[in-house]
Scaffold this motif. Structure first.
Motif, PDB file in Angstrom:
ATOM      1  N   ARG A  24      -9.663  -2.924   1.047  1.00 14.63           N
ATOM      2  CA  ARG A  24      -9.495  -4.066   0.191  1.00 14.63           C
ATOM      3  C   ARG A  24      -8.629  -3.935  -0.825  1.00 14.63           C
ATOM      4  O   ARG A  24      -8.582  -4.954  -1.717  1.00 14.63           O
ATOM      5  CB  ARG A  24     -10.829  -4.610  -0.175  1.00 14.63           C
ATOM      6  N   GLY A  25      -7.776  -2.807  -1.071  1.00 17.45           N
ATOM      7  CA  GLY A  25      -6.999  -2.532  -2.055  1.00 17.45           C
ATOM      8  C   GLY A  25      -5.616  -3.448  -2.056  1.00 17.45           C
ATOM      9  O   GLY A  25      -5.441  -3.974  -0.839  1.00 17.45           O
ATOM     10  N   ARG A  26      -4.620  -3.454  -3.047  1.00 12.85           N
ATOM     11  CA  ARG A  26      -3.449  -4.334  -2.858  1.00 12.85           C
ATOM     12  C   ARG A  26      -2.230  -3.368  -2.103  1.00 12.85           C
ATOM     13  O   ARG A  26      -1.368  -3.812  -1.577  1.00 12.85           O
ATOM     14  CB  ARG A  26      -2.862  -4.514  -4.339  1.00 12.85           C
ATOM     15  N   LYS A  27      -2.505  -1.859  -2.181  1.00 11.78           N
ATOM     16  CA  LYS A  27      -1.567  -1.230  -1.667  1.00 11.78           C
ATOM     17  C   LYS A  27      -1.922  -1.019   0.032  1.00 11.78           C
ATOM     18  O   LYS A  27      -3.088  -0.896   0.267  1.00 11.78           O
ATOM     19  CB  LYS A  27      -1.787   0.340  -2.164  1.00 11.78           C
ATOM     20  N   PRO A  28      -0.685  -0.977   0.718  1.00 13.23           N
ATOM     21  CA  PRO A  28      -1.062  -0.736   2.188  1.00 13.23           C
ATOM     22  C   PRO A  28      -1.584   0.519   2.355  1.00 13.23           C
ATOM     23  O   PRO A  28      -1.288   1.424   1.729  1.00 13.23           O
ATOM     24  CB  PRO A  28       0.249  -0.877   2.819  1.00 13.23           C
TER      25      PRO A  28
END
Length: 116
Positions: free
Chosen positions: A108-112
């Motif tokens: 669920r983070g911003r980084k892929p």
């Protein structure tokens, strides 16, 4: 020898005679049109009093900001419906819960996610 006197038999006979006389008097009384009209008037008056009391209670409850009987019954029906829906949802979640736990959850983070 004299036969013994049974007080219950005497009481039963008195009650039977009283019922017979009451039925005869009642039949004669109700045969008159005045009696039927009086009973009709009494019933109508009773219904008017009942309606007046219901209206007065509705006004008192509204002034006190309290729900009426009909409103409480409606809320009870809605609550029963909601509880039934909630029970169905809980059952569906319980039966499908094992399937959802075995799948990996996405990040669920911003980084892929790093590619390999």
């Amino acid at each position: 020898m004299a036969t013994p006197i049974d007080p219950m038999t005497m009481l039963r006979d008195v009650v039977n005679q009283w019922e017979k006389l009451a039925n005869e008097y009642g039949s004669q009384f109700l045969a008159r049109p005045e009696a039927a009209q009086a009973m009709h008037s009494a019933t109508a008056a009773g219904l008017q009093v009942q309606n007046a009391v219901q209206e007065a209670m509705a006004k008192v409850l509204a002034a006190a900001n309290m729900p009426s009987k009909v409103e409480v019954e409606t809320l009870s029906q809605r609550l029963t419906s909601i509880e039934g829906s909630l029970a169905r949802i809980e059952t569906a979640l319980a039966s499908g819960n094992a399937v959802h736990q075995s799948k990996p959850r996405p990040t669920r983070g911003r980084k892929p996610a790093p590619s390999a």
